[in-house]
Structure formats: structure tokens, C-alpha cells
Scaffold this motif. Structure first.
Motif, PDB file in Angstrom:
ATOM      1  N   PHE A  68     -12.537  -8.776  -6.213  1.00  0.00           N
ATOM      2  CA  PHE A  68     -13.186  -7.462  -6.171  1.00  0.00           C
ATOM      3  C   PHE A  68     -12.647  -6.645  -4.996  1.00  0.00           C
ATOM      4  N   MET A  69     -12.522  -7.286  -3.820  1.00  0.00           N
ATOM      5  CA  MET A  69     -12.044  -6.551  -2.642  1.00  0.00           C
ATOM      6  C   MET A  69     -10.596  -6.091  -2.829  1.00  0.00           C
ATOM      7  N   ARG A  70      -9.791  -6.902  -3.500  1.00  0.00           N
ATOM      8  CA  ARG A  70      -8.421  -6.464  -3.815  1.00  0.00           C
ATOM      9  C   ARG A  70      -8.451  -5.239  -4.727  1.00  0.00           C
ATOM     10  N   SER A  71      -9.347  -5.255  -5.680  1.00  0.00           N
ATOM     11  CA  SER A  71      -9.414  -4.149  -6.643  1.00  0.00           C
ATOM     12  C   SER A  71      -9.808  -2.839  -5.972  1.00  0.00           C
ATOM     13  N   GLU A  72     -10.521  -2.927  -4.838  1.00  0.00           N
ATOM     14  CA  GLU A  72     -10.951  -1.706  -4.147  1.00  0.00           C
ATOM     15  C   GLU A  72      -9.764  -0.895  -3.632  1.00  0.00           C
ATOM     16  N   LEU A  73      -8.645  -1.556  -3.369  1.00  0.00           N
ATOM     17  CA  LEU A  73      -7.447  -0.854  -2.880  1.00  0.00           C
ATOM     18  C   LEU A  73      -6.861   0.074  -3.940  1.00  0.00           C
ATOM     19  N   LYS A  74      -7.213  -0.174  -5.199  1.00  0.00           N
ATOM     20  CA  LYS A  74      -6.695   0.666  -6.289  1.00  0.00           C
ATOM     21  C   LYS A  74      -7.536   1.929  -6.489  1.00  0.00           C
ATOM     22  N   ASP A  75      -8.686   1.969  -5.821  1.00  0.00           N
ATOM     23  CA  ASP A  75      -9.553   3.147  -5.886  1.00  0.00           C
ATOM     24  C   ASP A  75      -9.062   4.149  -4.829  1.00  0.00           C
ATOM     25  N   GLU A  76      -8.684   5.351  -5.269  1.00  0.00           N
ATOM     26  CA  GLU A  76      -8.081   6.354  -4.378  1.00  0.00           C
ATOM     27  C   GLU A  76      -8.960   6.651  -3.159  1.00  0.00           C
ATOM     28  N   GLN A  77     -10.256   6.868  -3.399  1.00  0.00           N
ATOM     29  CA  GLN A  77     -11.156   7.211  -2.299  1.00  0.00           C
ATOM     30  C   GLN A  77     -11.323   6.042  -1.327  1.00  0.00           C
ATOM     31  N   LYS A  78     -11.476   4.838  -1.877  1.00  0.00           N
ATOM     32  CA  LYS A  78     -11.647   3.669  -1.001  1.00  0.00           C
ATOM     33  C   LYS A  78     -10.371   3.386  -0.214  1.00  0.00           C
ATOM     34  N   PHE A  79      -9.210   3.545  -0.867  1.00  0.00           N
ATOM     35  CA  PHE A  79      -7.948   3.333  -0.148  1.00  0.00           C
ATOM     36  C   PHE A  79      -7.868   4.304   1.033  1.00  0.00           C
ATOM     37  N   HIS A  80      -8.251   5.545   0.804  1.00  0.00           N
ATOM     38  CA  HIS A  80      -8.242   6.565   1.854  1.00  0.00           C
ATOM     39  C   HIS A  80      -9.136   6.129   3.017  1.00  0.00           C
ATOM     40  N   GLU A  81     -10.328   5.623   2.698  1.00  0.00           N
ATOM     41  CA  GLU A  81     -11.265   5.170   3.737  1.00  0.00           C
ATOM     42  C   GLU A  81     -10.707   3.959   4.490  1.00  0.00           C
ATOM     43  N   ILE A  82     -10.122   3.018   3.747  1.00  0.00           N
ATOM     44  CA  ILE A  82      -9.554   1.808   4.371  1.00  0.00           C
ATOM     45  C   ILE A  82      -8.372   2.189   5.259  1.00  0.00           C
ATOM     46  N   TYR A  83      -7.542   3.114   4.775  1.00  0.00           N
ATOM     47  CA  TYR A  83      -6.380   3.583   5.537  1.00  0.00           C
ATOM     48  C   TYR A  83      -6.842   4.201   6.863  1.00  0.00           C
ATOM     49  N   ASN A  84      -7.829   5.091   6.816  1.00  0.00           N
ATOM     50  CA  ASN A  84      -8.306   5.742   8.040  1.00  0.00           C
ATOM     51  C   ASN A  84      -9.009   4.746   8.969  1.00  0.00           C
ATOM     52  N   PHE A  85      -9.725   3.789   8.390  1.00  0.00           N
ATOM     53  CA  PHE A  85     -10.375   2.734   9.179  1.00  0.00           C
ATOM     54  C   PHE A  85      -9.334   1.929   9.958  1.00  0.00           C
ATOM     55  N   ALA A  86      -8.179   1.678   9.324  1.00  0.00           N
ATOM     56  CA  ALA A  86      -7.150   0.800   9.905  1.00  0.00           C
ATOM     57  C   ALA A  86      -6.657   1.300  11.259  1.00  0.00           C
ATOM     58  N   PHE A  87      -6.637   2.613  11.463  1.00  0.00           N
ATOM     59  CA  PHE A  87      -6.138   3.165  12.731  1.00  0.00           C
ATOM     60  C   PHE A  87      -7.004   2.696  13.898  1.00  0.00           C
ATOM     61  N   GLY A  88      -8.315   2.926  13.807  1.00  0.00           N
ATOM     62  CA  GLY A  88      -9.216   2.530  14.887  1.00  0.00           C
ATOM     63  C   GLY A  88      -9.302   1.024  15.060  1.00  0.00           C
ATOM     64  N   TRP A  89      -9.218   0.324  13.953  1.00  0.00           N
ATOM     65  CA  TRP A  89      -9.316  -1.141  13.951  1.00  0.00           C
ATOM     66  C   TRP A  89      -8.106  -1.777  14.633  1.00  0.00           C
ATOM     67  N   ALA A  90      -6.918  -1.199  14.415  1.00  0.00           N
ATOM     68  CA  ALA A  90      -5.682  -1.830  14.885  1.00  0.00           C
ATOM     69  C   ALA A  90      -5.278  -1.419  16.301  1.00  0.00           C
ATOM     70  N   LYS A  91      -5.833  -0.309  16.801  1.00  0.00           N
ATOM     71  CA  LYS A  91      -5.383   0.131  18.135  1.00  0.00           C
ATOM     72  C   LYS A  91      -6.035  -0.707  19.241  1.00  0.00           C
TER      73      LYS A  91
END
Length: 250
Positions: free
Chosen positions: A136-159
Motif C-alpha cells: 500500500f505504501m509503495r502504491s502511494e508514490l503513484k498518487d500525484e498529490q501524495k508524491f508531491h507531499e512526500i517529495y516536499n517532506f523529504a527536504f526537511g527530513w534529509a537536511k
């Protein structure tokens, strides 16, 4: 369930197997999503009142399995053990999705609160359920809105803690991970350009604008607007592509 056609029965069974939900809840979620499985999963995981009950005592056991012996957090060793238990590579992008659900503030760390909030939101209180949720969590990456949220989350998480920008090497690693999923053809050229011409940390603005660029500008740059409000780094990247005859922008 005997009144349903075979296709619908199969979906109910599949939904129950993956979520651990009852037949009644499976029917409710599938009907709410017009019998689309992905939509039904979204519905299920976004409705706290119909989620599978999570046992706090079991969550505590799970947390204690991965908790660092010297501090009340799950750190690198615990996350490595969790990945081994889930049979997932620590570099697998699904672990970024896990961290997004936990609203984790820092890479390779989960506080107890983050761990509990994330797993309760997913209806997980056992390793078995955790394994079942991975698809299910893998499938969330195929959702445009969720991918956008995960992408933006990654910046704060990785710095790095206390830093406003993201170290270039870290940013490149994250882009290669994320855009492998999104399949942006220019990602390798972008990373090479940064190493050759920029060699500095990446701002949040550049990070967020690059996704918009990758999403809206076609790889041949035919619809690229030089007068558009792109960060200077993206404009320089386009010049770099043209100068090196990587793209012939008409």
C-alpha cells in the motif's frame, strides 16, 4: 458477500487480506471508492474511526524491539533491524514513505511519539501487519498529490539538524531516489550539472521548484519559458543543456 459478482468478491477478499479489516469495513471502503482498490485503501487509511484497532501494548513491544538501548529513540541500528524484519533494503524509497507517515523530523531517527503516531495511522500493531502495509505504501508514490507531499517532506527530513539548506550530495541522492520513481529523464543531467557548476547546498525553493519543472516542462524543453519565474539555478541548467548539445531547444 454471496450476492456480489466474482470480481467484487475477489476485491473484498484482497482488501481484507491487505488491511486486516472486517468484511463489513471492506465493503464500506470499496463502495465509497466505486470499487477501485487503490481508492478504497486511501479511504480506509484516511478514516480513523474505521481503522483496524491497534493494540498499544503490542505497539510498545514493537517499539522496544527497535529502540536504542541508551536513548528513548529508534536510531540507525534499530531502523536497520526493522528493514531486515520487513525484508526491505534501508535505501528503498518505501522507507521514505514510512518516515512520511511517521512525520519523522530527521533521517534515521524515530521518536517514540513519531513511531506510535505513524503506525496507529496505518493500523499497524505487529510486524505481520507492517509487512502487509508495504505494498500500500509503495502504491502511494503513484498518487500525484501524495508524491508531491512526500517529495516536499523529504527536504526537511534529509537536511542536517539546524541547517536551512540541504547538502548537495544528500540532495542528489534524494533526487535520484525520488525521480527514479517519477521517471524524469533529465535527472542524471541535473545532478551532473550541479556537481560541475553549482557545488553548493540546495535551498528549499530550488528543491520545490524542481519538481514543478520536472512535472510541467517536457524533457525536450519545447514548452520551457525563459521568461518564467524559475529559480536562477533551473535557468542555468537549461543553458547548460543547450551549451552541451544535450537538448536542442528550438
Amino acid at each position: 458477500m454471496h450476492k456480489l459478482g466474482r470480481g467484487h468478491r475477489d476485491k473484498v477478499q484482497q482488501f481484507m487480506t491487505i488491511t486486516g479489516a472486517s468484511e463489513k469495513i471492506a465493503l464500506q471502503a470499496l463502495k465509497a471508492s466505486d470499487w477501485h482498490l487503490e481508492g478504497a485503501f486511501d479511504f480506509f487509511y484516511s478514516q480513523p474511526h474505521i481503522k483496524s484497532y491497534t493494540d498499544t501494548a503490542h505497539l510498545e513491544e514493537l517499539y522496544n524491539r527497535y529502540k536504542d538501548p541508551y536513548t528513548d529513540m529508534i536510531l540507525v541500528d534499530g531502523i536497520t533491524l526493522l528493514c531486515n524484519d520487513l525484508q526491505v533494503d534501508p535505501q528503498d524509497i518505501v522507507m521514505l514513505v514510512v518516515s512520511w507517515h511517521m512525520k519523522a523530523s530527521t533521517m534515521c531517527e524515530y521518536s517514540k511519539e513519531e513511531f506510535f503516531i505513524g503506525l496507529q495511522a496505518l493500523g499497524i500493531d505487529s510486524l505481520e501487519k507492517f509487512c502487509e502495509r508495504i505494498p500500500f505504501m509503495r502504491s502511494e508514490l503513484k498518487d500525484e498529490q501524495k508524491f508531491h507531499e512526500i517529495y516536499n517532506f523529504a527536504f526537511g527530513w534529509a537536511k542536517e539538524k539546524g541547517q536551512k539548506s540541504l547538502a548537495l550530495d544528500t540532495a542528489i541522492g534524494m533526487w535520484q531516489l525520488l525521480f527514479a520513481e517519477k521517471q524524469w529523464p533529465l535527472v542524471d543531467h541535473w545532478c551532473q550539472f550541479l556537481q560541475a557548476r553549482h557545488n553548493k547546498a540546495i535551498s528549499r525553493d530550488t528543491w520545490s521548484q524542481l519538481l514543478e519543472f520536472a512535472r510541467t516542462v517536457d524533457p525536450a524543453l519545447s514548452n520551457y519559458d525563459a521568461e518564467g519565474a524559475w529559480p536562477y539555478l533551473i535557468d542555468e541548467f537549461v543553458e547548460y543543456l543547450n551549451e552541451n548539445a544535450i537538448i536542442q531547444n528550438g
